[in-house]
Design a protein around this motif. Structure first.
Motif, PDB file in Angstrom:
ATOM      1  N   GLU A  52      11.027  17.252  -9.182  1.00 16.78           N
ATOM      2  CA  GLU A  52      10.480  17.069 -10.522  1.00 16.78           C
ATOM      3  C   GLU A  52       9.848  18.356 -11.022  1.00 16.78           C
ATOM      4  O   GLU A  52       9.308  19.137 -10.238  1.00 16.78           O
ATOM      5  CB  GLU A  52       9.409  15.974 -10.520  1.00 16.78           C
ATOM      6  N   VAL A  53       9.881  18.546 -12.330  1.00 16.42           N
ATOM      7  CA  VAL A  53       9.152  19.621 -12.990  1.00 16.42           C
ATOM      8  C   VAL A  53       7.952  18.965 -13.655  1.00 16.42           C
ATOM      9  O   VAL A  53       8.111  18.018 -14.431  1.00 16.42           O
ATOM     10  CB  VAL A  53      10.026  20.343 -14.038  1.00 16.42           C
ATOM     11  N   CYS A  54       6.751  19.447 -13.331  1.00 12.58           N
ATOM     12  CA  CYS A  54       5.529  18.847 -13.858  1.00 12.58           C
ATOM     13  C   CYS A  54       4.736  19.883 -14.648  1.00 12.58           C
ATOM     14  O   CYS A  54       4.467  20.978 -14.156  1.00 12.58           O
ATOM     15  CB  CYS A  54       4.667  18.320 -12.716  1.00 12.58           C
ATOM     16  N   VAL A  55       4.376  19.506 -15.858  1.00 13.21           N
ATOM     17  CA  VAL A  55       3.553  20.365 -16.704  1.00 13.21           C
ATOM     18  C   VAL A  55       2.105  19.977 -16.464  1.00 13.21           C
ATOM     19  O   VAL A  55       1.649  18.922 -16.891  1.00 13.21           O
ATOM     20  CB  VAL A  55       3.933  20.226 -18.191  1.00 13.21           C
ATOM     21  N   GLY A  56       1.393  20.814 -15.727  1.00 11.19           N
ATOM     22  CA  GLY A  56      -0.015  20.585 -15.421  1.00 11.19           C
ATOM     23  C   GLY A  56      -0.238  19.777 -14.153  1.00 11.19           C
ATOM     24  O   GLY A  56       0.649  19.069 -13.663  1.00 11.19           O
ATOM     25  N   ALA A  57      -1.457  19.914 -13.633  1.00  8.42           N
ATOM     26  CA  ALA A  57      -1.832  19.256 -12.386  1.00  8.42           C
ATOM     27  C   ALA A  57      -1.847  17.737 -12.507  1.00  8.42           C
ATOM     28  O   ALA A  57      -1.483  17.032 -11.559  1.00  8.42           O
ATOM     29  CB  ALA A  57      -3.196  19.761 -11.925  1.00  8.42           C
ATOM     30  N   ASP A  58      -2.251  17.218 -13.658  1.00  6.34           N
ATOM     31  CA  ASP A  58      -2.292  15.759 -13.826  1.00  6.34           C
ATOM     32  C   ASP A  58      -0.908  15.143 -13.710  1.00  6.34           C
ATOM     33  O   ASP A  58      -0.733  14.097 -13.089  1.00  6.34           O
ATOM     34  CB  ASP A  58      -2.934  15.377 -15.166  1.00  6.34           C
ATOM     35  N   ALA A  59       0.084  15.799 -14.286  1.00  6.23           N
ATOM     36  CA  ALA A  59       1.456  15.288 -14.190  1.00  6.23           C
ATOM     37  C   ALA A  59       1.937  15.322 -12.745  1.00  6.23           C
ATOM     38  O   ALA A  59       2.570  14.374 -12.264  1.00  6.23           O
ATOM     39  CB  ALA A  59       2.389  16.104 -15.081  1.00  6.23           C
ATOM     40  N   ALA A  60       1.622  16.394 -12.027  1.00  5.32           N
ATOM     41  CA  ALA A  60       2.017  16.496 -10.621  1.00  5.32           C
ATOM     42  C   ALA A  60       1.323  15.415  -9.795  1.00  5.32           C
ATOM     43  O   ALA A  60       1.943  14.776  -8.937  1.00  5.32           O
ATOM     44  CB  ALA A  60       1.684  17.877 -10.075  1.00  5.32           C
ATOM     45  N   TRP A  61       0.050  15.195 -10.067  1.00  4.97           N
ATOM     46  CA  TRP A  61      -0.710  14.149  -9.366  1.00  4.97           C
ATOM     47  C   TRP A  61      -0.061  12.782  -9.559  1.00  4.97           C
ATOM     48  O   TRP A  61       0.110  12.028  -8.612  1.00  4.97           O
ATOM     49  CB  TRP A  61      -2.158  14.141  -9.867  1.00  4.97           C
ATOM     50  N   ARG A  62       0.342  12.474 -10.792  1.00  5.45           N
ATOM     51  CA  ARG A  62       0.986  11.187 -11.074  1.00  5.45           C
ATOM     52  C   ARG A  62       2.299  11.048 -10.308  1.00  5.45           C
ATOM     53  O   ARG A  62       2.582  10.004  -9.721  1.00  5.45           O
ATOM     54  CB  ARG A  62       1.227  11.030 -12.578  1.00  5.45           C
ATOM     55  N   VAL A  63       3.105  12.102 -10.297  1.00  4.10           N
ATOM     56  CA  VAL A  63       4.397  12.057  -9.591  1.00  4.10           C
ATOM     57  C   VAL A  63       4.183  11.863  -8.090  1.00  4.10           C
ATOM     58  O   VAL A  63       4.848  11.042  -7.461  1.00  4.10           O
ATOM     59  CB  VAL A  63       5.219  13.337  -9.877  1.00  4.10           C
ATOM     60  N   ILE A  64       3.248  12.612  -7.520  1.00  3.69           N
ATOM     61  CA  ILE A  64       2.990  12.506  -6.082  1.00  3.69           C
ATOM     62  C   ILE A  64       2.478  11.121  -5.725  1.00  3.69           C
ATOM     63  O   ILE A  64       2.950  10.509  -4.756  1.00  3.69           O
ATOM     64  CB  ILE A  64       2.011  13.607  -5.626  1.00  3.69           C
ATOM     65  N   CYS A  65       1.538  10.601  -6.494  1.00  2.00           N
ATOM     66  CA  CYS A  65       1.003   9.261  -6.223  1.00  2.00           C
ATOM     67  C   CYS A  65       2.088   8.200  -6.357  1.00  2.00           C
ATOM     68  O   CYS A  65       2.195   7.300  -5.521  1.00  2.00           O
ATOM     69  CB  CYS A  65      -0.162   8.952  -7.156  1.00  2.00           C
ATOM     70  N   GLU A  66       2.894   8.307  -7.397  1.00  2.00           N
ATOM     71  CA  GLU A  66       3.986   7.336  -7.586  1.00  2.00           C
ATOM     72  C   GLU A  66       4.957   7.412  -6.424  1.00  2.00           C
ATOM     73  O   GLU A  66       5.392   6.395  -5.896  1.00  2.00           O
ATOM     74  CB  GLU A  66       4.682   7.610  -8.920  1.00  2.00           C
ATOM     75  N   TYR A  67       5.306   8.615  -6.003  1.00  4.21           N
ATOM     76  CA  TYR A  67       6.241   8.804  -4.894  1.00  4.21           C
ATOM     77  C   TYR A  67       5.712   8.164  -3.612  1.00  4.21           C
ATOM     78  O   TYR A  67       6.444   7.500  -2.884  1.00  4.21           O
ATOM     79  CB  TYR A  67       6.487  10.301  -4.671  1.00  4.21           C
ATOM     80  N   LEU A  68       4.415   8.343  -3.358  1.00  7.27           N
ATOM     81  CA  LEU A  68       3.814   7.802  -2.135  1.00  7.27           C
ATOM     82  C   LEU A  68       3.399   6.343  -2.266  1.00  7.27           C
ATOM     83  O   LEU A  68       3.030   5.717  -1.280  1.00  7.27           O
ATOM     84  CB  LEU A  68       2.591   8.649  -1.737  1.00  7.27           C
TER      85      LEU A  68
END
Length: 81
Positions: free
Chosen positions: A57-73
């Motif tokens: 995934e390409v994430c714009v900003g830390a909040d977007a990355a946090w959401r992707v990581i949490c969803e993935y896990l």
């Protein structure tokens, strides 16, 4: 030059979570600033990772990355300071 000396390759996503989940072999995250652009090398890496069973995934900003990581896990997205 320092990153090249450390073995960093152009285009490889910034974060790697080598945990198989949900049918994927792992998760890769390319971090971007609000005005950032994905390079051709990054697009190629992301396409190759996806073709080989990884979520990328390409994430714009830390909040977007946090959401992707949490969803993935499969964990709560609540941030604690």
């Amino acid at each position: 030059g320092r990153l090249k000396a450390e073995g960093v390759r152009r285009g490889v996503p910034d974060l790697c979570l080598p945990v198989p989940m949900g049918g994927y072999h792992g998760l890769y995250v390319e971090m971007k600033a609000q005005d950032g652009r994905t390079s051709d090398e990054q697009k190629e890496w992301i396409a190759a990772l996806r073709a080989n069973g990884y979520r990328a995934e390409v994430c714009v900003g830390a909040d977007a990355a946090w959401r992707v990581i949490c969803e993935y896990l499969g964990i709560s997205q609540t941030r604690r300071a």
